[in-house]
Design a protein around this motif. Structure first.
Motif, mmCIF file in Angstrom:
data_model
loop_
_atom_site.group_PDB
_atom_site.id
_atom_site.type_symbol
_atom_site.label_atom_id
_atom_site.label_comp_id
_atom_site.label_asym_id
_atom_site.label_seq_id
_atom_site.Cartn_x
_atom_site.Cartn_y
_atom_site.Cartn_z
ATOM 1 N N GLN A 1 6.003 -6.632 -96.678
ATOM 2 C CA GLN A 1 6.513 -6.229 -95.352
ATOM 3 C C GLN A 1 7.822 -6.940 -94.987
ATOM 4 O O GLN A 1 8.439 -6.613 -93.962
ATOM 5 C CB GLN A 1 5.484 -6.560 -94.261
ATOM 6 C CG GLN A 1 4.192 -5.760 -94.305
ATOM 7 C CD GLN A 1 3.236 -6.261 -95.377
ATOM 8 O OE1 GLN A 1 3.177 -7.461 -95.658
ATOM 9 N NE2 GLN A 1 2.505 -5.342 -96.002
ATOM 10 N N THR A 2 8.256 -7.903 -95.792
ATOM 11 C CA THR A 2 9.390 -8.747 -95.380
ATOM 12 C C THR A 2 10.656 -7.942 -95.123
ATOM 13 O O THR A 2 11.312 -8.100 -94.089
ATOM 14 C CB THR A 2 9.678 -9.824 -96.455
ATOM 15 O OG1 THR A 2 8.527 -10.637 -96.604
ATOM 16 C CG2 THR A 2 10.852 -10.698 -96.051
ATOM 17 N N ARG A 3 11.015 -7.076 -96.080
ATOM 18 C CA ARG A 3 12.286 -6.335 -95.957
ATOM 19 C C ARG A 3 12.319 -5.553 -94.654
ATOM 20 O O ARG A 3 13.289 -5.583 -93.906
ATOM 21 C CB ARG A 3 12.453 -5.423 -97.181
ATOM 22 C CG ARG A 3 13.754 -4.699 -97.258
ATOM 23 C CD ARG A 3 14.843 -5.442 -98.027
ATOM 24 N NE ARG A 3 15.268 -6.724 -97.496
ATOM 25 C CZ ARG A 3 16.200 -6.905 -96.562
ATOM 26 N NH1 ARG A 3 16.792 -5.887 -96.015
ATOM 27 N NH2 ARG A 3 16.554 -8.102 -96.174
ATOM 28 N N GLN A 4 11.217 -4.852 -94.369
ATOM 29 C CA GLN A 4 11.170 -4.059 -93.136
ATOM 30 C C GLN A 4 11.247 -4.965 -91.907
ATOM 31 O O GLN A 4 11.959 -4.671 -90.947
ATOM 32 C CB GLN A 4 9.868 -3.231 -93.124
ATOM 33 C CG GLN A 4 9.839 -2.170 -92.029
ATOM 34 C CD GLN A 4 10.970 -1.144 -92.177
ATOM 35 O OE1 GLN A 4 11.148 -0.599 -93.255
ATOM 36 N NE2 GLN A 4 11.736 -0.921 -91.119
ATOM 37 N N ALA A 5 10.532 -6.081 -91.976
ATOM 38 C CA ALA A 5 10.482 -6.977 -90.807
ATOM 39 C C ALA A 5 11.868 -7.540 -90.493
ATOM 40 O O ALA A 5 12.283 -7.567 -89.328
ATOM 41 C CB ALA A 5 9.493 -8.115 -91.063
ATOM 42 N N VAL A 6 12.613 -7.959 -91.502
ATOM 43 C CA VAL A 6 13.939 -8.520 -91.209
ATOM 44 C C VAL A 6 14.915 -7.409 -90.826
ATOM 45 O O VAL A 6 15.811 -7.614 -89.987
ATOM 46 C CB VAL A 6 14.507 -9.404 -92.359
ATOM 47 C CG1 VAL A 6 13.748 -10.693 -92.483
ATOM 48 C CG2 VAL A 6 14.544 -8.670 -93.679
ATOM 49 N N SER A 7 14.744 -6.222 -91.395
ATOM 50 C CA SER A 7 15.624 -5.101 -91.027
ATOM 51 C C SER A 7 15.364 -4.666 -89.587
ATOM 52 O O SER A 7 16.295 -4.267 -88.880
ATOM 53 C CB SER A 7 15.402 -3.910 -91.956
ATOM 54 O OG SER A 7 15.681 -4.288 -93.264
ATOM 55 N N ASP A 8 14.117 -4.736 -89.162
ATOM 56 C CA ASP A 8 13.789 -4.353 -87.779
ATOM 57 C C ASP A 8 14.383 -5.339 -86.769
ATOM 58 O O ASP A 8 14.658 -4.982 -85.627
ATOM 59 C CB ASP A 8 12.263 -4.311 -87.576
ATOM 60 C CG ASP A 8 11.633 -3.121 -88.277
ATOM 61 O OD1 ASP A 8 12.397 -2.229 -88.722
ATOM 62 O OD2 ASP A 8 10.392 -3.093 -88.404
ATOM 63 N N LEU A 9 14.563 -6.583 -87.204
ATOM 64 C CA LEU A 9 15.039 -7.622 -86.280
ATOM 65 C C LEU A 9 16.478 -7.408 -85.850
ATOM 66 O O LEU A 9 16.821 -7.534 -84.681
ATOM 67 C CB LEU A 9 14.972 -8.983 -86.982
ATOM 68 C CG LEU A 9 13.798 -9.880 -86.734
ATOM 69 C CD1 LEU A 9 13.992 -11.175 -87.523
ATOM 70 C CD2 LEU A 9 13.644 -10.187 -85.253
ATOM 71 N N HIS B 1 14.251 -16.646 -85.089
ATOM 72 C CA HIS B 1 13.406 -16.046 -86.123
ATOM 73 C C HIS B 1 13.757 -16.735 -87.439
ATOM 74 O O HIS B 1 14.927 -16.773 -87.828
ATOM 75 C CB HIS B 1 13.659 -14.543 -86.221
ATOM 76 C CG HIS B 1 13.512 -13.838 -84.906
ATOM 77 N ND1 HIS B 1 12.308 -13.303 -84.485
ATOM 78 C CD2 HIS B 1 14.394 -13.625 -83.907
ATOM 79 C CE1 HIS B 1 12.476 -12.768 -83.279
ATOM 80 N NE2 HIS B 1 13.731 -12.946 -82.906
ATOM 81 N N VAL C 1 9.017 -15.131 -89.758
ATOM 82 C CA VAL C 1 8.972 -13.889 -90.538
ATOM 83 C C VAL C 1 8.594 -14.311 -91.964
ATOM 84 O O VAL C 1 9.426 -14.882 -92.670
ATOM 85 C CB VAL C 1 10.342 -13.179 -90.563
ATOM 86 C CG1 VAL C 1 10.258 -11.891 -91.373
ATOM 87 C CG2 VAL C 1 10.841 -12.914 -89.157
#
Ligand SMILES: N[C@@H](CCC(=O)N[C@@H](CS)C(=O)NCC(=O)O)C(=O)O
Length: 210
Positions: A42-50, A7, A36
């Motif tokens: 949406q970036t913060r959520q996307a990297v936190s979800d990873l 990612h 990503v």
């Protein structure tokens, strides 16, 4: 096993992603990429979800997802010999150089952010950035290879860690000592970096300025 998935952030801006990607490429590891997009709501959520690390690069393997360019480098080095120098002393030195890059040179990183598409142009550098530039060149000179074109002879993880530095030196038109300039030219002429750069230049994603 499924191929690992790396990612990554935008190729134009994500210097840590570039490091991990170069290492997997040089290791000859077959992997998929997943982008990503950075700098979006949406970036913060996307990297936190990873992953719990909450940053890219992150690597998904059969054992789950872990983060950090240096952890990914060590994961690759456990699988593929030759990514660190063979000689024990040189290997320790290469790790020390990588750790210094990974943890330091924050003034350069702050003032001269990586933007592969930037038209080369000098800016007024602050004293801390100038000190980082001098320290990097001194480090290269001190650890520099006696037996090959790369920093530690054959290509190593250290070269991946310094490739984004070469991009910064080039795009901010920073004058360098001859040896440092030669080394940067070598890093920027690398075929894998060239592939990353082409993709970076083709990106149409929003950047830090929106
Ligand atoms: N120490 C980490 C740094 C990774 C890092 O700062 N990644 C940035 C992109 S280059 C990131 O994930 N930014 C997204 C965010 O913080 O929301 C590494 O070596 O991988």
């Amino acid at each position: 096993m499924d191929r690992p998935v790396l990612h990554i952030g935008n190729k134009r801006y994500s210097s840590w992603s570039l490091r991990a990607w170069l290492i997997l490429r040089k290791a000859g590891i077959d992997f998929d990429e997943a982008l990503v997009p950075l700098y979006t709501p949406q970036t913060r959520q996307a990297v936190s979800d990873l992953s719990p690390g909450g940053s890219v690069p992150a690597l998904t393997t059969q054992h789950g997802t872990f983060w950090d360019s240096l952890a990914i480098a060590e994961w690759a080095a456990e699988r593929v010999p030759g990514l660190w120098p063979e000689h024990e002393g040189r290997r320790a030195l290469a790790r020390a150089a990588v750790c210094r890059m990974h943890a330091g040179f924050t003034a350069l990183r702050g003032q001269c952010a990586m933007d592969i598409a930037r038209t080369p142009q000098a800016v007024a550098l602050n004293a801390d950035t100038r000190a980082d530039i001098a320290a990097i060149q001194a480090l290269w000179n001190d650890v520099g290879s006696v037996d090959g074109p790369w920093l530690f002879g054959r290509w190593s993880i250290a070269d991946a860690f310094f490739t984004p530095v070469a991009v910064r030196f080039y795009t901010f038109d920073i004058p360098l000592h001859a040896g440092a300039q030669d080394y940067c030219d070598k890093l920027l002429a690398d075929e894998d970096y060239a592939a990353w750069r082409s993709a970076a230049l083709a990106e149409t994603l929003p950047g830090p300025a929106g």
